[in-house]
Design a protein around this motif. Structure first.
Motif, PDB file in Angstrom:
ATOM      1  N   ALA A 112     -26.497   0.774  27.992  1.00  8.80           N
ATOM      2  CA  ALA A 112     -25.561  -0.189  28.011  1.00  8.80           C
ATOM      3  C   ALA A 112     -24.417   0.974  28.393  1.00  8.80           C
ATOM      4  O   ALA A 112     -24.009   0.600  28.894  1.00  8.80           O
ATOM      5  CB  ALA A 112     -25.512  -1.984  27.365  1.00  8.80           C
ATOM      6  N   HIS A 113     -24.217   1.783  27.328  1.00  7.44           N
ATOM      7  CA  HIS A 113     -22.573   1.925  27.087  1.00  7.44           C
ATOM      8  C   HIS A 113     -22.788   3.452  27.357  1.00  7.44           C
ATOM      9  O   HIS A 113     -23.346   4.357  26.877  1.00  7.44           O
ATOM     10  CB  HIS A 113     -21.994   1.533  25.584  1.00  7.44           C
ATOM     11  CG  HIS A 113     -22.000   0.148  24.840  1.00  7.44           C
ATOM     12  ND1 HIS A 113     -22.924  -0.834  23.873  1.00  7.44           N
ATOM     13  CD2 HIS A 113     -21.690  -0.832  25.788  1.00  7.44           C
ATOM     14  CE1 HIS A 113     -22.648  -1.516  24.320  1.00  7.44           C
ATOM     15  NE2 HIS A 113     -21.857  -1.961  25.260  1.00  7.44           N
ATOM     16  N   PRO A 114     -21.588   4.262  27.360  1.00 11.45           N
ATOM     17  CA  PRO A 114     -21.307   5.099  27.691  1.00 11.45           C
ATOM     18  C   PRO A 114     -21.386   5.575  26.164  1.00 11.45           C
ATOM     19  O   PRO A 114     -20.438   5.793  24.720  1.00 11.45           O
ATOM     20  CB  PRO A 114     -20.224   5.891  28.449  1.00 11.45           C
ATOM     21  CG  PRO A 114     -19.749   4.359  29.120  1.00 11.45           C
ATOM     22  CD  PRO A 114     -20.222   4.095  28.427  1.00 11.45           C
ATOM     23  N   ASP A 115     -22.220   6.658  25.631  1.00 12.63           N
ATOM     24  CA  ASP A 115     -22.628   7.365  24.324  1.00 12.63           C
ATOM     25  C   ASP A 115     -23.476   6.943  23.740  1.00 12.63           C
ATOM     26  O   ASP A 115     -24.209   7.360  23.446  1.00 12.63           O
ATOM     27  CB  ASP A 115     -21.578   7.052  23.462  1.00 12.63           C
ATOM     28  CG  ASP A 115     -21.176   5.560  22.411  1.00 12.63           C
ATOM     29  OD1 ASP A 115     -22.520   4.949  23.233  1.00 12.63           O
ATOM     30  OD2 ASP A 115     -20.405   5.235  21.643  1.00 12.63           O
ATOM     31  N   ASP A 116     -24.042   5.534  24.678  1.00 10.50           N
ATOM     32  CA  ASP A 116     -25.261   4.810  24.256  1.00 10.50           C
ATOM     33  C   ASP A 116     -27.106   5.778  24.103  1.00 10.50           C
ATOM     34  O   ASP A 116     -27.834   5.861  23.918  1.00 10.50           O
ATOM     35  CB  ASP A 116     -26.042   4.053  24.349  1.00 10.50           C
ATOM     36  CG  ASP A 116     -25.383   2.521  23.897  1.00 10.50           C
ATOM     37  OD1 ASP A 116     -24.787   3.012  23.212  1.00 10.50           O
ATOM     38  OD2 ASP A 116     -24.869   1.542  24.752  1.00 10.50           O
ATOM     39  N   GLU A 117     -26.682   6.821  25.085  1.00  4.18           N
ATOM     40  CA  GLU A 117     -27.538   7.977  25.486  1.00  4.18           C
ATOM     41  C   GLU A 117     -28.217   9.045  23.844  1.00  4.18           C
ATOM     42  O   GLU A 117     -29.038   9.536  24.102  1.00  4.18           O
ATOM     43  CB  GLU A 117     -27.547   8.948  26.510  1.00  4.18           C
ATOM     44  CG  GLU A 117     -26.152   9.892  26.416  1.00  4.18           C
ATOM     45  CD  GLU A 117     -24.485   9.548  25.504  1.00  4.18           C
ATOM     46  OE1 GLU A 117     -24.752   8.485  25.936  1.00  4.18           O
ATOM     47  OE2 GLU A 117     -24.211  10.725  25.865  1.00  4.18           O
TER      48      GLU A 117
ATOM     49  N   GLY B 128     -29.638  -5.117  13.098  1.00  2.00           N
ATOM     50  CA  GLY B 128     -28.906  -3.622  13.138  1.00  2.00           C
ATOM     51  C   GLY B 128     -27.781  -4.293  14.145  1.00  2.00           C
ATOM     52  O   GLY B 128     -26.960  -4.396  13.535  1.00  2.00           O
ATOM     53  N   GLU B 129     -27.645  -2.635  14.550  1.00  2.00           N
ATOM     54  CA  GLU B 129     -26.530  -2.616  15.652  1.00  2.00           C
ATOM     55  C   GLU B 129     -26.441  -3.619  16.319  1.00  2.00           C
ATOM     56  O   GLU B 129     -25.973  -5.049  16.861  1.00  2.00           O
ATOM     57  CB  GLU B 129     -26.648  -1.339  15.979  1.00  2.00           C
ATOM     58  CG  GLU B 129     -24.743  -1.234  17.332  1.00  2.00           C
ATOM     59  CD  GLU B 129     -24.505  -0.265  17.764  1.00  2.00           C
ATOM     60  OE1 GLU B 129     -24.999   0.844  17.291  1.00  2.00           O
ATOM     61  OE2 GLU B 129     -23.554  -0.390  18.823  1.00  2.00           O
ATOM     62  N   ASP B 130     -27.359  -3.741  17.225  1.00  2.00           N
ATOM     63  CA  ASP B 130     -28.418  -4.801  18.108  1.00  2.00           C
ATOM     64  C   ASP B 130     -27.208  -5.662  19.022  1.00  2.00           C
ATOM     65  O   ASP B 130     -26.746  -6.574  18.979  1.00  2.00           O
ATOM     66  CB  ASP B 130     -29.248  -5.561  17.260  1.00  2.00           C
ATOM     67  CG  ASP B 130     -29.882  -6.414  18.093  1.00  2.00           C
ATOM     68  OD1 ASP B 130     -30.877  -6.336  18.814  1.00  2.00           O
ATOM     69  OD2 ASP B 130     -30.753  -7.774  18.054  1.00  2.00           O
TER      70      ASP B 130
ATOM     71  N   ASP C 263     -25.220  -6.354  24.269  1.00  2.00           N
ATOM     72  CA  ASP C 263     -24.791  -5.556  25.531  1.00  2.00           C
ATOM     73  C   ASP C 263     -26.226  -4.909  25.922  1.00  2.00           C
ATOM     74  O   ASP C 263     -26.808  -4.369  26.670  1.00  2.00           O
ATOM     75  CB  ASP C 263     -23.411  -3.965  25.938  1.00  2.00           C
ATOM     76  CG  ASP C 263     -22.812  -5.311  26.778  1.00  2.00           C
ATOM     77  OD1 ASP C 263     -22.975  -6.238  26.901  1.00  2.00           O
ATOM     78  OD2 ASP C 263     -21.296  -4.348  26.481  1.00  2.00           O
ATOM     79  N   HIS C 264     -26.353  -4.129  25.005  1.00  2.00           N
ATOM     80  CA  HIS C 264     -27.871  -2.564  24.415  1.00  2.00           C
ATOM     81  C   HIS C 264     -29.106  -4.031  25.051  1.00  2.00           C
ATOM     82  O   HIS C 264     -30.149  -3.328  25.493  1.00  2.00           O
ATOM     83  CB  HIS C 264     -27.772  -2.790  23.129  1.00  2.00           C
ATOM     84  CG  HIS C 264     -26.653  -1.991  22.535  1.00  2.00           C
ATOM     85  ND1 HIS C 264     -26.776  -1.272  21.215  1.00  2.00           N
ATOM     86  CD2 HIS C 264     -25.846  -1.062  23.366  1.00  2.00           C
ATOM     87  CE1 HIS C 264     -25.466  -0.160  21.317  1.00  2.00           C
ATOM     88  NE2 HIS C 264     -25.246  -0.162  22.238  1.00  2.00           N
ATOM     89  N   GLN C 265     -29.176  -5.114  24.201  1.00  5.26           N
ATOM     90  CA  GLN C 265     -30.787  -6.093  24.730  1.00  5.26           C
ATOM     91  C   GLN C 265     -30.740  -6.401  25.711  1.00  5.26           C
ATOM     92  O   GLN C 265     -31.395  -6.363  27.086  1.00  5.26           O
ATOM     93  CB  GLN C 265     -30.227  -6.872  23.850  1.00  5.26           C
ATOM     94  CG  GLN C 265     -30.479  -7.052  21.947  1.00  5.26           C
ATOM     95  CD  GLN C 265     -29.804  -8.304  21.272  1.00  5.26           C
ATOM     96  OE1 GLN C 265     -30.423  -9.149  21.784  1.00  5.26           O
ATOM     97  NE2 GLN C 265     -28.820  -8.644  20.919  1.00  5.26           N
TER      98      GLN C 265
ATOM     99  N   PRO D 158     -20.571  -2.131  16.230  1.00  6.64           N
ATOM    100  CA  PRO D 158     -20.053  -0.954  17.172  1.00  6.64           C
ATOM    101  C   PRO D 158     -20.592  -0.431  18.409  1.00  6.64           C
ATOM    102  O   PRO D 158     -21.547  -1.097  18.312  1.00  6.64           O
ATOM    103  CB  PRO D 158     -20.147   0.030  15.893  1.00  6.64           C
ATOM    104  CG  PRO D 158     -21.395  -0.223  15.232  1.00  6.64           C
ATOM    105  CD  PRO D 158     -21.856  -1.666  15.157  1.00  6.64           C
ATOM    106  N   GLN D 159     -19.898   0.164  18.919  1.00  7.07           N
ATOM    107  CA  GLN D 159     -19.885   0.248  20.151  1.00  7.07           C
ATOM    108  C   GLN D 159     -21.371   1.566  20.721  1.00  7.07           C
ATOM    109  O   GLN D 159     -20.883   2.329  21.300  1.00  7.07           O
ATOM    110  CB  GLN D 159     -18.685   0.783  21.254  1.00  7.07           C
ATOM    111  CG  GLN D 159     -17.902  -0.493  21.188  1.00  7.07           C
ATOM    112  CD  GLN D 159     -18.590  -1.485  22.389  1.00  7.07           C
ATOM    113  OE1 GLN D 159     -19.019  -1.473  23.001  1.00  7.07           O
ATOM    114  NE2 GLN D 159     -18.565  -2.753  21.836  1.00  7.07           N
TER     115      GLN D 159
HETATM  116 ZN    ZN Z   1     -23.427   0.829  23.199  1.00  5.69          ZN
END
Ligand code: ZN
Length: 463
Positions: free
Chosen positions: A45-50, A161-163, A166-168, A462-463
């Motif tokens: 989803a987000h830049p840094d999720d990689e 969790g963070e969950d 957007d990740h989902q 958190p993002q």
């Molecule tokens: Zn994220």
């Protein structure tokens, strides 16, 4: 005379086809662009999720695998700990941070889709705010362009969790694209060959069926996922960099200054040996656990991600789905993302995906938890339903309980809203999840009990 000579020429060409072909060299038609072929397509989803996958990706790159990454948003709703830019401008910065992070691994094929960063844990809100259809169309296009062998994404589900919603949602879209990219009737305009020399609309892609899909869990409870897919140690050392894969993941993360300026400044002041210690103590070298979603090429559940994957296309495989379970005439069940995920697992052939029972979620203190409910009345007359809730001490019921009527043969949506208390959570001790239960009756008979485990946190998302 003229007509006679055309007929003569036709007769000659039909009688002597070899003479004609010898005069004309065949030209090769263009093929798919091999520079964009991917063995692994990562969808996050987000830049840094990689960073949740880079320890494994570094290993796969060592093995000669080609990797491409899709970010469904540009992270414009995140915090900025490095400078003053916010919102869309922050999205511009985070786009570059992610490209630079992936460049440290040699990954250049990176795409950003049009989804808007959505601060919520509700996957349905993320999908709505992204423009679900337009994003899915984009992702199907990228799967076809990259002819991805394996898709790696986030586990869709609601967990403590963070969950992030957007990740989902990235995991939901990736699952849908896995199923649609090989379907020649899905977004057929992407598949039509050009009708003009400079074709402005038709894309001339081909259907492509990926072979496997794996999920990376975004939840706290590791016991839910153990044994459901392969696990890769971050301690193993790369033969190309002579660093551990976990350490490489940490090095790659160092471009994300807007997300962790303090942490990264601390690393910048460290000796190499200290950074290595940090890679061990902060979990970078921990095992990367995957959950196997689907394999159309066999292989074992916990075997290597590429087990069974061989070169070449496989036929489109339409998912076999299970029928809708029968409902009792009068019932109450959890709605919202929970009922969506129950349908999602059933209709995408993913009933083996882990999901906690009772369902769970982590929320921020002083926020309102909304418990969505479906109330079904399959009987032939209007029914009175009574809803009540049992709450932990200090939690405050705001609305949604009491007596209601539901018309004959109708399904009605209800919701119970509860204000969460402050939490005495410290750096080292988290508050234990607590159970909320909703009791439903009709004509003095119980028609359903819905339970939810809720962890109240100082801060969530958190993002
Ligand atoms: Zn994220």
């Amino acid at each position: 005379m003229k007509r006679f000579s055309i007929q003569l020429a036709l007769t000659i060409s039909l009688c002597f086809p070899r003479l004609v072909s010898a005069a004309q060299e065949p030209k090769a038609l263009p093929q798919p662009d091999s520079r964009y072929k991917a063995d692994i397509l990562v969808v996050v989803a987000h830049p840094d999720d990689e960073a949740g996958a880079t320890s494994y990706l570094a290993r796969a790159l060592d093995e000669g695998k080609r990797v491409a990454v899709v970010f469904t948003t540009r992270g414009s709703d995140g915090a900025n700990s490095a400078s003053e830019e916010q919102a869309a401008a922050l999205g511009d910065i985070r786009d570059i941070e992610a490209r630079r992070a992936l460049a440290t691994f040699g990954i250049a094929n990176v795409w950003f889709m049009g989804g808007k960063d959505t601060p919520s844990q509700n996957v349905l809100q993320s999908l709505a705010n992204w423009g679900h259809g337009a994003c899915l169309e984009q992702l199907v296009r990228i799967v076809r362009l990259t002819r991805a062998e394996v898709i790696v994404t986030v586990l869709p589900g609601t967990f403590i969790g963070e969950d992030h919603g957007d990740h989902q949602a990235a995991g939901v879209l990736a699952t849908e694209a896995f199923e649609l990219a090989g379907d020649p009737t899905a977004f057929p305009e992407q598949l039509a060959g050009p009708t003009k020399r400079l074709e402005p609309f038709l894309e001339n892609l081909r259907p492509w069926q990926p072979k496997k899909i794996y999920y990376s869990p975004d939840a706290d409870r590791e016991d839910l996922f153990r044994g459901l897919g392969p696990s890769y140690s971050g301690k193993d050392v790369s033969r190309t960099t002579h660093k551990s894969y976990g350490r490489m993941a940490l090095e790659g993360f160092r471009t994300h200054e807007t997300q962790a300026k303090g942490y990264l400044d601390r690393i910048a002041g460290m000796e190499d040996a200290q950074i290595q210690k940090l890679a061990e103590s902060d979990g970078w070298e921990g095992a990367q656990q995957f959950v196997r979603g689907k394999s159309l090429v066999g292989g074992s559940v916990t075997g290597d991600i590429f087990e069974g994957v061989t070169v070449g296309a496989i036929p489109f495989a339409r998912t076999e789905t299970l029928p809708e379970p029968a409902h009792v005439e009068l019932s109450v069940e959890l709605g919202g993302p929970w009922s969506f995920y129950a349908d999602f697992r059933r209709l995408h052939g993913l009933t083996h995906l882990p999901h906690p029972e009772p369902p769970e979620i982590a929320l921020q203190e002083h926020s309102t938890i909304v418990i969505p409910l479906w109330v079904r009345n399959g009987t032939a007359k209007t029914q009175e339903i009574s809803l009540s809730a049992t709450l932990p001490t200090g939690w405050m019921l705001q609305s949604g309980t009491g007596k209601f009527t539901v018309a004959a043969k109708q399904v009605a949506a209800a919701r119970i809203e509860i204000m969460l208390p402050a939490v005495a959570e410290t750096e080292t001790m988290k508050a234990e999840p607590q159970e909320v239960s909703v009791h439903a009756e009709s004509n003095g008979q119980t028609i359903g009990d819905v339970k939810l485990r809720v962890e109240v946190r100082k801060r969530t998302l958190p993002q």
